[in-house]
Write a protein that holds these residues in place. Structure first.
Motif, PDB file in Angstrom:
ATOM      1  N   SER A  83     -21.284 -12.222  29.847  1.00 34.43           N
ATOM      2  CA  SER A  83     -21.705 -13.806  29.420  1.00 34.43           C
ATOM      3  C   SER A  83     -23.194 -13.716  28.801  1.00 34.43           C
ATOM      4  CB  SER A  83     -21.638 -14.679  30.696  1.00 34.43           C
ATOM      5  OG  SER A  83     -22.261 -15.844  30.411  1.00 34.43           O
ATOM      6  N   ARG A  84     -23.340 -13.922  27.565  1.00 32.44           N
ATOM      7  CA  ARG A  84     -24.428 -13.800  26.760  1.00 32.44           C
ATOM      8  C   ARG A  84     -25.364 -14.914  27.369  1.00 32.44           C
ATOM      9  NH1 ARG A  84     -21.987 -12.971  21.295  1.00 32.44           N
ATOM     10  NH2 ARG A  84     -20.426 -14.195  22.472  1.00 32.44           N
ATOM     11  N   LYS A  85     -24.910 -16.174  27.612  1.00 29.51           N
ATOM     12  CA  LYS A  85     -25.873 -17.356  28.146  1.00 29.51           C
ATOM     13  C   LYS A  85     -26.232 -16.950  29.617  1.00 29.51           C
ATOM     14  CE  LYS A  85     -25.463 -22.150  28.980  1.00 29.51           C
ATOM     15  NZ  LYS A  85     -24.514 -23.169  29.203  1.00 29.51           N
ATOM     16  N   ARG A  86     -25.565 -16.500  30.346  1.00 33.90           N
ATOM     17  CA  ARG A  86     -26.262 -15.838  31.655  1.00 33.90           C
ATOM     18  C   ARG A  86     -27.240 -14.839  31.645  1.00 33.90           C
ATOM     19  NH1 ARG A  86     -20.998 -15.668  35.711  1.00 33.90           N
ATOM     20  NH2 ARG A  86     -20.677 -18.079  35.846  1.00 33.90           N
ATOM     21  N   ILE A  87     -26.881 -14.005  30.696  1.00 33.19           N
ATOM     22  CA  ILE A  87     -27.945 -12.848  30.556  1.00 33.19           C
ATOM     23  C   ILE A  87     -29.048 -13.342  29.998  1.00 33.19           C
ATOM     24  CG2 ILE A  87     -28.412 -10.892  29.312  1.00 33.19           C
ATOM     25  CD1 ILE A  87     -25.219 -10.007  29.471  1.00 33.19           C
ATOM     26  N   ALA A  88     -29.032 -14.154  28.899  1.00 30.68           N
ATOM     27  CA  ALA A  88     -30.178 -14.796  28.435  1.00 30.68           C
ATOM     28  C   ALA A  88     -31.090 -15.610  29.301  1.00 30.68           C
ATOM     29  CB  ALA A  88     -29.866 -15.620  27.223  1.00 30.68           C
ATOM     30  N   VAL A  89     -30.650 -16.366  30.146  1.00 23.97           N
ATOM     31  CA  VAL A  89     -31.288 -17.200  31.037  1.00 23.97           C
ATOM     32  C   VAL A  89     -31.829 -16.462  31.942  1.00 23.97           C
ATOM     33  CG1 VAL A  89     -30.946 -18.988  32.976  1.00 23.97           C
ATOM     34  CG2 VAL A  89     -29.630 -19.498  30.750  1.00 23.97           C
ATOM     35  N   THR A  98     -34.182 -10.824  23.767  1.00 26.73           N
ATOM     36  CA  THR A  98     -33.901 -10.650  22.101  1.00 26.73           C
ATOM     37  C   THR A  98     -32.702 -10.246  21.552  1.00 26.73           C
ATOM     38  OG1 THR A  98     -36.515 -10.269  22.101  1.00 26.73           O
ATOM     39  CG2 THR A  98     -34.756  -9.664  20.126  1.00 26.73           C
ATOM     40  N   VAL A  99     -32.211  -9.217  22.398  1.00 28.56           N
ATOM     41  CA  VAL A  99     -30.446  -8.690  21.798  1.00 28.56           C
ATOM     42  C   VAL A  99     -29.546  -9.925  22.109  1.00 28.56           C
ATOM     43  CG1 VAL A  99     -29.094  -7.106  22.136  1.00 28.56           C
ATOM     44  CG2 VAL A  99     -31.297  -6.330  21.796  1.00 28.56           C
ATOM     45  N   THR A 100     -29.801 -10.576  23.374  1.00 26.70           N
ATOM     46  CA  THR A 100     -28.770 -11.190  23.703  1.00 26.70           C
ATOM     47  C   THR A 100     -28.789 -12.532  22.943  1.00 26.70           C
ATOM     48  OG1 THR A 100     -29.233 -10.616  26.124  1.00 26.70           O
ATOM     49  CG2 THR A 100     -27.916 -12.539  25.774  1.00 26.70           C
ATOM     50  N   TRP A 101     -29.952 -13.004  22.779  1.00 31.10           N
ATOM     51  CA  TRP A 101     -30.386 -14.309  21.861  1.00 31.10           C
ATOM     52  C   TRP A 101     -29.641 -13.918  20.619  1.00 31.10           C
ATOM     53  CZ3 TRP A 101     -32.671 -15.270  17.450  1.00 31.10           C
ATOM     54  CH2 TRP A 101     -32.902 -16.746  17.048  1.00 31.10           C
ATOM     55  N   SER A 102     -30.026 -12.994  19.824  1.00 35.15           N
ATOM     56  CA  SER A 102     -29.390 -12.626  18.653  1.00 35.15           C
ATOM     57  C   SER A 102     -27.838 -12.511  18.389  1.00 35.15           C
ATOM     58  CB  SER A 102     -30.033 -11.395  17.866  1.00 35.15           C
ATOM     59  OG  SER A 102     -31.212 -11.524  17.916  1.00 35.15           O
ATOM     60  N   SER A 103     -27.360 -12.128  19.424  1.00 33.63           N
ATOM     61  CA  SER A 103     -25.825 -12.202  19.469  1.00 33.63           C
ATOM     62  C   SER A 103     -25.294 -13.336  19.757  1.00 33.63           C
ATOM     63  CB  SER A 103     -25.642 -11.096  20.699  1.00 33.63           C
ATOM     64  OG  SER A 103     -23.968 -10.876  20.901  1.00 33.63           O
ATOM     65  N   TRP A 104     -26.073 -14.065  20.567  1.00 38.43           N
ATOM     66  CA  TRP A 104     -25.312 -15.421  20.978  1.00 38.43           C
ATOM     67  C   TRP A 104     -25.488 -16.300  19.675  1.00 38.43           C
ATOM     68  CZ3 TRP A 104     -27.992 -18.720  25.084  1.00 38.43           C
ATOM     69  CH2 TRP A 104     -27.197 -19.787  25.458  1.00 38.43           C
ATOM     70  N   MET A 105     -26.544 -16.319  18.868  1.00 38.82           N
ATOM     71  CA  MET A 105     -26.795 -17.120  17.829  1.00 38.82           C
ATOM     72  C   MET A 105     -25.787 -16.658  16.761  1.00 38.82           C
ATOM     73  SD  MET A 105     -28.901 -19.294  18.100  1.00 38.82           S
ATOM     74  CE  MET A 105     -28.592 -19.556  19.856  1.00 38.82           C
ATOM     75  N   ARG A 106     -25.238 -15.332  16.599  1.00 39.04           N
ATOM     76  CA  ARG A 106     -24.592 -15.010  15.642  1.00 39.04           C
ATOM     77  C   ARG A 106     -23.256 -15.635  15.859  1.00 39.04           C
ATOM     78  NH1 ARG A 106     -23.613  -9.577  17.056  1.00 39.04           N
ATOM     79  NH2 ARG A 106     -21.830 -10.299  18.180  1.00 39.04           N
ATOM     80  N   ASP A 107     -22.779 -15.895  17.144  1.00 40.78           N
ATOM     81  CA  ASP A 107     -21.540 -16.708  17.367  1.00 40.78           C
ATOM     82  C   ASP A 107     -21.532 -18.071  16.895  1.00 40.78           C
ATOM     83  OD1 ASP A 107     -20.267 -14.354  18.066  1.00 40.78           O
ATOM     84  OD2 ASP A 107     -20.562 -14.766  20.108  1.00 40.78           O
ATOM     85  N   LEU A 108     -22.589 -18.714  17.440  1.00 46.15           N
ATOM     86  CA  LEU A 108     -23.098 -20.002  17.219  1.00 46.15           C
ATOM     87  C   LEU A 108     -23.300 -20.565  15.715  1.00 46.15           C
ATOM     88  CD1 LEU A 108     -25.101 -20.751  20.518  1.00 46.15           C
ATOM     89  CD2 LEU A 108     -22.755 -21.179  20.251  1.00 46.15           C
ATOM     90  N   ILE A 109     -24.029 -19.691  15.041  1.00 43.77           N
ATOM     91  CA  ILE A 109     -24.368 -20.021  13.672  1.00 43.77           C
ATOM     92  C   ILE A 109     -23.508 -19.032  12.713  1.00 43.77           C
ATOM     93  CG2 ILE A 109     -26.156 -20.584  11.908  1.00 43.77           C
ATOM     94  CD1 ILE A 109     -28.050 -20.625  14.669  1.00 43.77           C
ATOM     95  N   GLY A 147     -22.242 -16.947   9.514  1.00 45.43           N
ATOM     96  CA  GLY A 147     -22.857 -16.279   8.324  1.00 45.43           C
ATOM     97  C   GLY A 147     -23.667 -17.158   7.231  1.00 45.43           C
ATOM     98  N   ALA A 148     -22.931 -17.915   6.314  1.00 48.07           N
ATOM     99  CA  ALA A 148     -23.565 -18.746   5.216  1.00 48.07           C
ATOM    100  C   ALA A 148     -24.494 -19.716   6.107  1.00 48.07           C
ATOM    101  CB  ALA A 148     -22.327 -19.473   4.531  1.00 48.07           C
ATOM    102  N   LYS A 149     -24.281 -20.315   7.067  1.00 44.84           N
ATOM    103  CA  LYS A 149     -24.951 -21.379   7.662  1.00 44.84           C
ATOM    104  C   LYS A 149     -26.349 -20.750   8.346  1.00 44.84           C
ATOM    105  CE  LYS A 149     -25.955 -25.444   9.419  1.00 44.84           C
ATOM    106  NZ  LYS A 149     -26.259 -26.290   8.608  1.00 44.84           N
ATOM    107  N   MET A 150     -26.394 -19.361   8.799  1.00 49.49           N
ATOM    108  CA  MET A 150     -27.400 -18.757   9.410  1.00 49.49           C
ATOM    109  C   MET A 150     -28.418 -18.494   8.397  1.00 49.49           C
ATOM    110  SD  MET A 150     -27.752 -15.263  11.464  1.00 49.49           S
ATOM    111  CE  MET A 150     -26.950 -15.978  13.034  1.00 49.49           C
ATOM    112  N   GLY A 151     -27.907 -18.167   6.940  1.00 49.11           N
ATOM    113  CA  GLY A 151     -28.723 -17.647   5.967  1.00 49.11           C
ATOM    114  C   GLY A 151     -29.393 -19.043   5.427  1.00 49.11           C
ATOM    115  N   GLU A 152     -28.645 -20.052   5.392  1.00 48.81           N
ATOM    116  CA  GLU A 152     -29.198 -21.397   4.988  1.00 48.81           C
ATOM    117  C   GLU A 152     -30.409 -21.745   5.847  1.00 48.81           C
ATOM    118  OE1 GLU A 152     -27.516 -25.792   5.303  1.00 48.81           O
ATOM    119  OE2 GLU A 152     -26.181 -24.357   4.155  1.00 48.81           O
ATOM    120  N   THR A 153     -30.117 -21.695   7.192  1.00 43.75           N
ATOM    121  CA  THR A 153     -31.102 -22.036   8.212  1.00 43.75           C
ATOM    122  C   THR A 153     -32.087 -21.187   8.054  1.00 43.75           C
ATOM    123  OG1 THR A 153     -29.094 -22.782   9.493  1.00 43.75           O
ATOM    124  CG2 THR A 153     -31.350 -22.608  10.784  1.00 43.75           C
ATOM    125  N   LEU A 154     -32.017 -20.182   8.168  1.00 43.88           N
ATOM    126  CA  LEU A 154     -33.353 -19.014   7.995  1.00 43.88           C
ATOM    127  C   LEU A 154     -33.917 -19.199   6.757  1.00 43.88           C
ATOM    128  CD1 LEU A 154     -31.920 -15.875  10.086  1.00 43.88           C
ATOM    129  CD2 LEU A 154     -33.375 -17.521  10.994  1.00 43.88           C
TER     130      LEU A 154
END
Length: 142
Positions: A73-79, A122-133, A135-142
């Motif tokens: 669970s990336r959320k648990r690991i991140a917290v 950092t790794v957990t957050w990046s992986s979690w964000m990849r699922d939440l946002i 491809g195209a949306k992530m590029g637009e946001t960043l």
């Protein structure tokens, strides 16, 4: 009940702005402040060099944790990682009340813990964000 719904686009932009600001602040202040603090604490030049290099050495944590976090669970690991990292900073602050070599030793232990868990976060957050946002949306946001 008066529940207010927030604009998810605005929240996402604020989330990224906060993350960017946090990373810039950390990267600008870390080596300078830490080396100055260690010099005042009486650390030798070798100790200062090794301790300032810790953030670069602990990035190997990211290689190991990348495989590990995908199956948990990336959320648990991140917290958890955030909790440990932030409490390590608090412990560093408290350890500054010690005198002599114990101060430098306590700093080294808690700074190492902080950097390991910050890299895990950092790794957990990046992986979690990849699922939440996506491809195209992530590029637009960043």
């Amino acid at each position: 009940m008066g529940i207010e719904f927030h604009d998810p686009e605005k929240s996402l932009k604020n989330f990224f702005r906060e993350g960017i600001f946090s990373q810039i602040t950390l990267s600008l202040l870390t080596a300078t402040v830490i080396s100055s603090y260690l010099a005042l604490a009486g650390a030798s030049p070798l100790q200062i060099g090794v301790l300032v290099a810790i953030p670069y050495l602990t990035t190997t944590t990211q290689v190991v944790s990348a495989k590990f976090i995908e199956k948990r669970s990336r959320k648990r690991i991140a917290v958890f990682a955030s909790f440990v990292a932030n409490n390590s900073i608090l412990a560093i602050t408290i350890s500054s009340l010690l005198d002599g070599s114990y101060e430098v030793f306590a700093f080294a232990i808690f700074y190492l813990i902080f950097n390991i868990f910050e890299d895990l976060l950092t790794v957990t957050w990046s992986s979690w964000m990849r699922d939440l946002i996506f491809g195209a949306k992530m590029g637009e946001t960043l």
